[in-house]
Design an enzyme around this catalytic site. Structure first.
Site, PDB file in Angstrom:
ATOM      1  N   ASP A   1       8.108 -12.065   6.070  1.00 48.98           N
ATOM      2  CA  ASP A   1       8.643 -10.641   5.143  1.00 48.98           C
ATOM      3  C   ASP A   1       9.409 -10.339   5.534  1.00 48.98           C
ATOM      4  OD1 ASP A   1       9.042 -10.076   2.935  1.00 48.98           O
ATOM      5  OD2 ASP A   1       7.116  -8.633   2.492  1.00 48.98           O
TER       6      ASP A   1
ATOM      7  N   VAL B   1       1.672   4.780   1.506  1.00 51.20           N
ATOM      8  CA  VAL B   1       2.306   5.158   3.091  1.00 51.20           C
ATOM      9  C   VAL B   1       1.945   6.788   3.113  1.00 51.20           C
ATOM     10  CG1 VAL B   1       3.629   5.599   5.415  1.00 51.20           C
ATOM     11  CG2 VAL B   1       3.714   3.338   3.827  1.00 51.20           C
TER      12      VAL B   1
ATOM     13  N   LYS C   1      -0.851   4.199   6.313  1.00 56.40           N
ATOM     14  CA  LYS C   1      -0.768   3.097   5.294  1.00 56.40           C
ATOM     15  C   LYS C   1      -2.109   3.182   5.088  1.00 56.40           C
ATOM     16  CE  LYS C   1       0.976  -1.389   4.605  1.00 56.40           C
ATOM     17  NZ  LYS C   1       1.991  -2.809   4.912  1.00 56.40           N
TER      18      LYS C   1
ATOM     19  N   GLY D   1       0.857  -1.500   0.011  1.00 54.37           N
ATOM     20  CA  GLY D   1       0.054   0.581   0.082  1.00 54.37           C
ATOM     21  C   GLY D   1       0.663   1.023  -0.069  1.00 54.37           C
TER      22      GLY D   1
END
Length: 194
Positions: free
Chosen positions: A114, A3, A18, A1
């Site tokens: 991640d 920010v 975000k 997304g």
């Protein structure tokens, strides 16, 4: 997304907002709910703090504490920003403490899935904090491993993801190891330019 930087009206505190985009894999709704449920239950000095969220129709917003120094990637991969050896060791320890918290100290064991320099943010005192829990996997109380589709970023993904083996917290440890080499050398793990 995407920010954005914003200011909370009452406290005048600077925050990061975000905005989750539509059309993410399997929809932004699942990512949004996952990120809220994971990071909303956590509190540690080496995790970016979730301050609030917006769930208004199609709008999906997360409000985090603002990290003035940006991502670890920007610090490591620009020669003018390279931290000293002592700073690099502090950064590595900060990240390791955050991972230890997720794996062993949370009520629900969390595999981040991640871990990479882009998802490590630096505050004004250059304290490293883990962010972006959109791909995180929560383990049930009696669970130490799970089967799930491949998650993460090329170059940081542990081999078990591709071998259809159960995934454990060791997947994050593998990603941390790759990132530790980057911290030590101040070079990208995958460099297509050379």
């Amino acid at each position: 997304g995407t920010v954005y930087k914003g200011i909370l009206p009452n406290s005048k505190k600077i925050v990061a907002v975000k905005k989750l985009e539509k059309g993410l894999a399997e929809g932004g709704e699942r990512e949004f709910q996952n990120e809220i449920s994971v990071i909303g239950k956590t509190h540690h000095r080496n995790l970016v703090q979730l301050l609030g969220y917006c769930l208004d129709g199609a709008k999906r917003l997360l409000v985090y504490e603002y990290m003035r120094n940006g991502s670890l990637e920007k610090i490591l991969h620009k020669p003018e920003n390279h931290p000293s050896w002592d700073e690099r060791m502090k950064i590595a320890c900060d990240i390791a403490r955050g991972i230890l918290y997720l794996h062993e100290e949370c009520e629900t064991q969390i595999i981040h899935c991640d871990i990479k320099p882009q998802n490590i943010l630096m505050d004004e005192s250059r304290c490293a904090k883990i962010s972006d829990f959109g791909l995180a996997k929560l383990l049930k109380n009696d669970q130490t491993r799970t089967y799930t589709g491949v998650r993460g970023t090329r170059g940081y993904v542990a081999p078990e993801w591709f071998r259809n083996l159960p995934v454990t917290v060791k997947a994050d440890v593998y990603s941390f190891g790759i990132m530790l080499l980057e911290i030590i050398c101040c070079r990208k793990s995958v460099d297509c330019t050379s």
